[in-house]
Motif scaffolding. Structure first.
Motif, PDB file in Angstrom:
ATOM      1  N   ILE A   9       5.156  -2.443   2.942  1.00 23.19           N
ATOM      2  CA  ILE A   9       6.623  -2.066   2.201  1.00 23.19           C
ATOM      3  C   ILE A   9       7.572  -1.202   3.131  1.00 23.19           C
ATOM      4  O   ILE A   9       8.651  -0.977   3.357  1.00 23.19           O
ATOM      5  CB  ILE A   9       6.647  -2.364   0.738  1.00 23.19           C
ATOM      6  N   ILE A  10       6.758  -0.307   3.417  1.00 26.07           N
ATOM      7  CA  ILE A  10       7.348   1.285   3.481  1.00 26.07           C
ATOM      8  C   ILE A  10       7.620   1.811   5.039  1.00 26.07           C
ATOM      9  O   ILE A  10       8.904   2.178   4.801  1.00 26.07           O
ATOM     10  CB  ILE A  10       5.980   2.616   2.698  1.00 26.07           C
ATOM     11  N   VAL A  11       6.417   0.974   5.422  1.00 18.58           N
ATOM     12  CA  VAL A  11       6.693   1.467   7.051  1.00 18.58           C
ATOM     13  C   VAL A  11       8.066   0.512   7.702  1.00 18.58           C
ATOM     14  O   VAL A  11       8.865   1.273   7.973  1.00 18.58           O
ATOM     15  CB  VAL A  11       5.373   0.597   7.603  1.00 18.58           C
ATOM     16  N   GLY A  33       7.030  -9.423  -2.806  1.00 24.64           N
ATOM     17  CA  GLY A  33       6.373 -10.595  -3.194  1.00 24.64           C
ATOM     18  C   GLY A  33       5.141 -10.365  -3.165  1.00 24.64           C
ATOM     19  O   GLY A  33       4.306 -10.894  -3.959  1.00 24.64           O
ATOM     20  N   ALA A  34       4.465 -10.418  -2.244  1.00 21.82           N
ATOM     21  CA  ALA A  34       3.134 -10.411  -1.677  1.00 21.82           C
ATOM     22  C   ALA A  34       2.230  -8.870  -2.541  1.00 21.82           C
ATOM     23  O   ALA A  34       1.323  -9.772  -3.096  1.00 21.82           O
ATOM     24  CB  ALA A  34       2.718 -10.258  -0.472  1.00 21.82           C
ATOM     25  N   LEU A  35       3.205  -8.517  -2.264  1.00 21.51           N
ATOM     26  CA  LEU A  35       2.833  -7.172  -3.881  1.00 21.51           C
ATOM     27  C   LEU A  35       2.804  -7.905  -5.285  1.00 21.51           C
ATOM     28  O   LEU A  35       1.662  -7.219  -6.319  1.00 21.51           O
ATOM     29  CB  LEU A  35       3.763  -5.699  -3.314  1.00 21.51           C
ATOM     30  N   ILE A  36       3.736  -8.566  -6.113  1.00 20.86           N
ATOM     31  CA  ILE A  36       3.670  -9.192  -6.856  1.00 20.86           C
ATOM     32  C   ILE A  36       3.169 -10.189  -7.091  1.00 20.86           C
ATOM     33  O   ILE A  36       2.403 -10.146  -8.471  1.00 20.86           O
ATOM     34  CB  ILE A  36       5.163  -9.913  -7.580  1.00 20.86           C
ATOM     35  N   ALA A  37       2.360 -10.806  -5.591  1.00 19.01           N
ATOM     36  CA  ALA A  37       1.308 -12.026  -5.807  1.00 19.01           C
ATOM     37  C   ALA A  37       0.463 -11.059  -6.436  1.00 19.01           C
ATOM     38  O   ALA A  37      -0.646 -11.575  -7.881  1.00 19.01           O
ATOM     39  CB  ALA A  37       1.516 -12.845  -4.338  1.00 19.01           C
ATOM     40  N   ASN A  43      -5.185 -14.185  -5.246  1.00 17.20           N
ATOM     41  CA  ASN A  43      -6.323 -14.434  -3.697  1.00 17.20           C
ATOM     42  C   ASN A  43      -5.730 -13.226  -2.605  1.00 17.20           C
ATOM     43  O   ASN A  43      -4.110 -14.495  -2.970  1.00 17.20           O
ATOM     44  CB  ASN A  43      -7.303 -15.134  -4.217  1.00 17.20           C
ATOM     45  N   GLN A  44      -6.295 -12.772  -1.771  1.00 19.96           N
ATOM     46  CA  GLN A  44      -5.588 -12.833  -0.470  1.00 19.96           C
ATOM     47  C   GLN A  44      -5.123 -13.931   0.140  1.00 19.96           C
ATOM     48  O   GLN A  44      -3.742 -13.297   0.679  1.00 19.96           O
ATOM     49  CB  GLN A  44      -6.508 -11.932   0.425  1.00 19.96           C
ATOM     50  N   THR A  45      -5.977 -14.711  -0.066  1.00 11.40           N
ATOM     51  CA  THR A  45      -4.670 -16.058   1.022  1.00 11.40           C
ATOM     52  C   THR A  45      -3.315 -15.715   0.679  1.00 11.40           C
ATOM     53  O   THR A  45      -2.918 -16.647   1.286  1.00 11.40           O
ATOM     54  CB  THR A  45      -5.976 -17.598   1.179  1.00 11.40           C
ATOM     55  N   ILE A  46      -3.739 -16.240  -0.741  1.00  8.35           N
ATOM     56  CA  ILE A  46      -2.118 -17.041  -1.497  1.00  8.35           C
ATOM     57  C   ILE A  46      -1.469 -15.637  -1.255  1.00  8.35           C
ATOM     58  O   ILE A  46       0.122 -15.497  -1.096  1.00  8.35           O
ATOM     59  CB  ILE A  46      -2.361 -17.307  -3.366  1.00  8.35           C
ATOM     60  N   GLN A  47      -1.755 -14.646  -1.561  1.00 10.36           N
ATOM     61  CA  GLN A  47      -0.296 -13.358  -1.074  1.00 10.36           C
ATOM     62  C   GLN A  47      -0.574 -13.601   0.456  1.00 10.36           C
ATOM     63  O   GLN A  47       0.656 -12.903   0.180  1.00 10.36           O
ATOM     64  CB  GLN A  47      -1.831 -11.592  -1.432  1.00 10.36           C
TER      65      GLN A  47
END
Length: 141
Positions: A9-11, A33-37, A43-47
């Motif tokens: 997000i930052i980069v 969106g991944a951070l919210i997940a 789990n990591q795959t879903i993110q």
């Protein structure tokens, strides 16, 4: 994964702020969106899947809209805006010598398109710009 998503997000947000084109905003939104997940405990795959899907959706929606509404308009410069204008011959133009033409309050070096002679005080039409001089033809006024 928290630090990875925050880093993404930052980069990508910094890259977007530094550039003037839309180059990474989609990945910033995908990272959010991944951070919210991650915060929801998925789990990591879903993110990663959420990151990819959100980024692709954002690209698909925003890029065509940005191209349509953020289209830059070309501003005419001295170079192209004189083409088609009428000018006044200030210095004789003939087959062997370039003369001078005043057009839009500016003086330009000029040559005749067909090597005809244009006398001082004649009017001409600017047909093209070649290098730093105009190519003109005589008009009768």
């Amino acid at each position: 994964m928290l630090w990875i998503w925050l880093g993404v997000i930052i980069v990508t947000a910094i890259i977007e702020l530094v550039t003037i084109d839309l180059v990474s905003i989609w990945f910033t939104l995908g990272g959010i969106g991944a951070l919210i997940a991650y915060a929801l405990g998925l789990n990591q795959t879903i993110q990663i899947i959420i990151f990819i899907i959100l980024s692709v959706i954002c690209i698909g929606i925003s890029r065509p809209l940005a191209k349509k509404y953020l289209r830059t308009q070309t501003v005419s410069t001295n170079y192209d805006r004189v083409i088609g204008q009428h000018g006044l011959v200030l210095k004789r133009i003939d087959a062997d010598t370039r003369g001078e033409v005043k057009v839009l309050s500016m003086e330009w070096s000029a040559s005749s398109v067909d090597n005809s002679t244009l006398e001082e005080g004649d009017y001409c039409e600017i047909l093209a710009v070649e290098g730093a001089h105009l190519v003109v033809k005589k008009i009768n006024k």
